[in-house]
Design a protein around this motif. Sequence first.
Motif, PDB file in Angstrom:
ATOM      1  N   LYS A 288       0.818  -1.216   0.000  1.00 48.97           N
ATOM      2  CA  LYS A 288       0.000   0.000   0.000  1.00 48.97           C
ATOM      3  C   LYS A 288       0.852   1.266   0.000  1.00 48.97           C
ATOM      4  O   LYS A 288       0.380   2.334  -0.404  1.00 48.97           O
ATOM      5  CB  LYS A 288      -0.931  -0.001   1.214  1.00 48.97           C
ATOM      6  N   GLY A 289       2.087   1.158   0.445  1.00 49.82           N
ATOM      7  CA  GLY A 289       2.978   2.316   0.437  1.00 49.82           C
ATOM      8  C   GLY A 289       3.268   2.840  -0.950  1.00 49.82           C
ATOM      9  O   GLY A 289       3.679   4.000  -1.117  1.00 49.82           O
ATOM     10  N   ASN A 290       3.068   2.005  -1.980  1.00 46.51           N
ATOM     11  CA  ASN A 290       3.305   2.454  -3.355  1.00 46.51           C
ATOM     12  C   ASN A 290       2.280   3.481  -3.815  1.00 46.51           C
ATOM     13  O   ASN A 290       2.472   4.136  -4.845  1.00 46.51           O
ATOM     14  CB  ASN A 290       3.287   1.254  -4.300  1.00 46.51           C
ATOM     15  N   TYR A 291       1.173   3.625  -3.079  1.00 47.33           N
ATOM     16  CA  TYR A 291       0.158   4.618  -3.442  1.00 47.33           C
ATOM     17  C   TYR A 291       0.581   6.048  -3.096  1.00 47.33           C
ATOM     18  O   TYR A 291      -0.034   7.005  -3.551  1.00 47.33           O
ATOM     19  CB  TYR A 291      -1.161   4.316  -2.721  1.00 47.33           C
ATOM     20  N   PHE A 292       1.606   6.184  -2.295  1.00 45.43           N
ATOM     21  CA  PHE A 292       2.000   7.500  -1.786  1.00 45.43           C
ATOM     22  C   PHE A 292       3.272   7.991  -2.474  1.00 45.43           C
ATOM     23  O   PHE A 292       4.095   7.192  -2.941  1.00 45.43           O
ATOM     24  CB  PHE A 292       2.205   7.438  -0.275  1.00 45.43           C
ATOM     25  N   PRO A 293       3.443   9.326  -2.533  1.00 48.45           N
ATOM     26  CA  PRO A 293       4.670   9.871  -3.141  1.00 48.45           C
ATOM     27  C   PRO A 293       5.857   9.725  -2.204  1.00 48.45           C
ATOM     28  O   PRO A 293       5.709   9.399  -1.018  1.00 48.45           O
ATOM     29  CB  PRO A 293       4.312  11.344  -3.355  1.00 48.45           C
ATOM     30  N   THR A 294       7.032   9.955  -2.738  1.00 50.31           N
ATOM     31  CA  THR A 294       8.254   9.971  -1.944  1.00 50.31           C
ATOM     32  C   THR A 294       8.831  11.370  -1.938  1.00 50.31           C
ATOM     33  O   THR A 294       8.797  12.081  -2.959  1.00 50.31           O
ATOM     34  CB  THR A 294       9.293   8.987  -2.504  1.00 50.31           C
ATOM     35  N   VAL A 295       9.310  11.777  -0.788  1.00 48.85           N
ATOM     36  CA  VAL A 295       9.882  13.115  -0.620  1.00 48.85           C
ATOM     37  C   VAL A 295      11.285  12.951  -0.059  1.00 48.85           C
ATOM     38  O   VAL A 295      11.496  12.190   0.893  1.00 48.85           O
ATOM     39  CB  VAL A 295       9.030  13.986   0.323  1.00 48.85           C
ATOM     40  N   ALA A 296      12.238  13.675  -0.649  1.00 45.78           N
ATOM     41  CA  ALA A 296      13.627  13.571  -0.201  1.00 45.78           C
ATOM     42  C   ALA A 296      14.271  14.944  -0.202  1.00 45.78           C
ATOM     43  O   ALA A 296      13.964  15.802  -1.047  1.00 45.78           O
ATOM     44  CB  ALA A 296      14.413  12.625  -1.096  1.00 45.78           C
ATOM     45  N   LEU A 297      15.143  15.160   0.745  1.00 42.82           N
ATOM     46  CA  LEU A 297      15.940  16.379   0.808  1.00 42.82           C
ATOM     47  C   LEU A 297      17.215  16.154   0.005  1.00 42.82           C
ATOM     48  O   LEU A 297      17.899  15.146   0.204  1.00 42.82           O
ATOM     49  CB  LEU A 297      16.282  16.717   2.259  1.00 42.82           C
ATOM     50  N   SER A 298      17.493  17.078  -0.913  1.00 43.12           N
ATOM     51  CA  SER A 298      18.664  16.904  -1.781  1.00 43.12           C
ATOM     52  C   SER A 298      19.610  18.092  -1.648  1.00 43.12           C
ATOM     53  O   SER A 298      19.194  19.218  -1.356  1.00 43.12           O
ATOM     54  CB  SER A 298      18.228  16.752  -3.241  1.00 43.12           C
ATOM     55  N   ALA A 299      20.866  17.831  -1.864  1.00 40.10           N
ATOM     56  CA  ALA A 299      21.902  18.865  -1.829  1.00 40.10           C
ATOM     57  C   ALA A 299      23.025  18.451  -2.768  1.00 40.10           C
ATOM     58  O   ALA A 299      23.199  17.255  -3.048  1.00 40.10           O
ATOM     59  CB  ALA A 299      22.423  19.064  -0.410  1.00 40.10           C
ATOM     60  N   GLY A 300      23.776  19.460  -3.253  1.00 43.04           N
ATOM     61  CA  GLY A 300      24.851  19.125  -4.175  1.00 43.04           C
ATOM     62  C   GLY A 300      25.875  20.240  -4.302  1.00 43.04           C
ATOM     63  O   GLY A 300      25.664  21.377  -3.874  1.00 43.04           O
TER      64      GLY A 300
END
Length: 448
Positions: A288-300
């Motif tokens: 069921k977790g595939n129904y939700f988006p993923t959020v990530a903090l990015s830096a470079g």
Amino acid sequence: MKMNKLLITLCCMLVSLGVWAQSPDTQLSQAVEAAIAHSKAVETAKTGVALAKSEQQTVKDARLPEISASGQFMYLPIVPNLNLKFQQEQAQQSSGESGQDASQSQGFPVPKTLELGMVSASLPLYTGGKLKNNLLLSEEKTEASKISLNIQREAAAMQAIQLYTGIYKVKETLKLLEQNLHKSENRIHDFENFVENGLLAQNDLLKAKLQYSNIELSKEETLNQLSNLTYRLNKLTDSEASRTWDTENLMFDAPQIVPADLNFSLRKDLALYRQNNKMAKMGIALSKGNYFPTVALSAGYIAANISQVATITNAVNLGVAVKYNISSLYKNQSEVKVAQLKLAQAESKFAEAEEKASVEVQEAKNQLNLTAKKVDTYNLAITQAEENLRIITNKHKNGLADTDQLLEADLQYLQAKINQKAAKADQLLAWYQLSYASGNLLDYFQIK
């Protein structure tokens, strides 16, 4: 004919003793501990526990930020077209006055190489519960592997008990056979004297010698069984092949009778099925977790150098990355359905295993009660067989019974004694079998 039937029955019973394997040196507990320590199945289960722990650590590491670095060096064999926006108007004016190309009017250098370096990092902030549920699932898998280890340890302990009890039965049978052989030798000696004095027919002497040969053959078969069982126990306990085992004190170490209210609540296989149910529920949450988006903090960080043209440093970037797979709205339904069916299957298997455990415990209780009744019956049978042999022996001396009756009565007495020894060992084995069926065998031996 009756005598032959008794010999056949005796040999069959001796062969059945081979079903039970062997047992350890001085005490049964030593055999159990050695079997657990050296069982190949236990070693495999230990590896499974270590593997599950490693996989659990891998899941934990997934929560840490992803950091990567890359560098590139490229040669530019063809002169690139450069369009510097901030100089566009000036370049156009200059080219309009002279009618020349912009790059030529400004005299731009020609780059030959390009160096590029980049460092990027990403930290997951929200994954629809996947990281959390994956960690919980890995913990349940680790616990399941530990339960599987205990299942193998109990199985190794029960195997050692069966072998140890089997050796006891075979050794006790050997003692009785040797005693009977000595008795048969004396009978043959007496019969030879009777034949010489014309008091007994030669045929009766031959019958006594035939009985001796048959019992001697039974002894050799029993010795072979003892050798096989000893070898099996030595392999199980990782002992030397020539090691022998002392079972003299087996009956002195016999435990108390198991309480009548003993059940199967402590069985390790049921605990494993419970773990499978938990893992199946985790599988539903993961799907069921595939129904939700993923959020990530990015830096470079980026650094670049275009030879003779430009150098870029301190190009640091920070941001938040959001990703959503729209196709999961219609593709993931089947995965959730599969996970739900796996849970239903796990629950059905648990119910089936619980029913089987209930039957096994009840059958083990019945077997224990049966062996107790057999012991009482064989105790009485020994008394009866002994009295019958005494009567037939007196009749034979007085010419009122023939040799066949005497030899038959002797075999009946021998078989009654063997049956009694086997029944006592079976009663003890039934006790341990009930402990094994109820899941507290290792607790009895205080093995943790």
